[in-house]
Scaffold this active site. Structure first.
Site, PDB file in Angstrom:
ATOM      1  N   ASP A  69      -8.941  -2.168  -0.547  1.00 17.59           N
ATOM      2  CA  ASP A  69      -9.319  -0.864  -0.835  1.00 17.59           C
ATOM      3  C   ASP A  69      -7.993  -0.378  -1.057  1.00 17.59           C
ATOM      4  OD1 ASP A  69     -11.049   1.350  -1.406  1.00 17.59           O
ATOM      5  OD2 ASP A  69     -10.677   1.681   0.703  1.00 17.59           O
ATOM      6  N   HIS A 177       1.206  -1.439  -5.961  1.00 19.79           N
ATOM      7  CA  HIS A 177       0.990  -1.000  -4.543  1.00 19.79           C
ATOM      8  C   HIS A 177       0.571  -1.763  -4.190  1.00 19.79           C
ATOM      9  CE1 HIS A 177      -1.830   0.662  -7.119  1.00 19.79           C
ATOM     10  NE2 HIS A 177      -2.995   0.728  -6.112  1.00 19.79           N
ATOM     11  N   ARG A 178      -1.001  -2.901  -5.140  1.00 22.28           N
ATOM     12  CA  ARG A 178      -0.985  -4.234  -4.668  1.00 22.28           C
ATOM     13  C   ARG A 178      -0.692  -5.908  -4.792  1.00 22.28           C
ATOM     14  NH1 ARG A 178      -5.253  -2.669  -8.650  1.00 22.28           N
ATOM     15  NH2 ARG A 178      -5.660  -2.103  -7.187  1.00 22.28           N
TER      16      ARG A 178
END
Length: 194
Positions: A69, A177-178
């Site tokens: 998420d 970020h991933r």
């Protein structure tokens, strides 16, 4: 070993497969013809949503499952859109509609600091979950730049690189970020799977 990727977002599937390629590991997704139920993301945090998705799909497929998420958190908007990033402008909003709302809400605001946040959770069908967080800091610009990203990428500018994440071709998969959350998972995966 087979790992299932619990997302319906084809952009995310491609991105995660590129970042998370490991020897002796096959990443499967809905693109392999495996239908999965819709998981209601009703958590208050990225971690809650990520865990819920990973666990429900792991139990459904009986496979080790990875879910993420992620979203954008804007300082001047008290962290919004946050967990509502994908549906900021409404339940079935397009990237364009979400970006339009974000830029409208920032009109006249000088502080444009923002961060992309991603929580990746690996779940086993037996119920154990392991979550890892990645963040990248930048700022929101008014005009879109770049053609490589999706979501809020064209408006997310990282001063250190002098580019939006949509202008980064291969670099994004190293610094996003991933990528950072997946790097943490990769570091711990041998321990998790032993």
């Amino acid at each position: 070993m087979k790992i299932f990727l619990a997302t319906g977002n084809k952009n995310k599937i491609e991105e995660i497969k590129k970042i998370f390629s490991m020897e002796n590991t096959e990443i499967l997704s809905i693109k392999d013809g495996i239908d999965i139920p819709e998981v209601v993301e009703d958590g208050n945090t990225f971690e809650e949503n990520s865990k819920k998705k990973a666990l429900e799909i792991a139990k459904f497929t009986n496979m080790i499952t990875i879910a993420d998420d992620s979203g954008i958190c804007v300082e001047a908007l008290n962290g919004a859109p946050g967990v509502y990033s994908a549906r900021y402008a409404g339940e079935h909003a397009t990237d364009e509609e979400n970006n339009k709302k974000l830029i409208a809400n920032l009109q006249g605001i000088e502080n444009r600091k923002a961060k992309f946040v991603c929580v990746i959770t690996l779940a086993k069908p037996t119920g154990e979950t392991y979550s890892f967080t990645g963040e990248v800091h930048g700022e929101i610009i008014d005009e879109p730049r770049g053609e490589y990203g999706f979501g809020y990428d064209p408006y997310f500018y990282i001063e250190e690189y002098g580019q939006t994440t949509a202008e980064m071709k291969d670099l994004k998969n190293q610094i996003s970020h991933r990528a950072r959350a997946l790097a943490e998972l990769k570091k711990n995966i041998d321990e998790i799977l032993k």
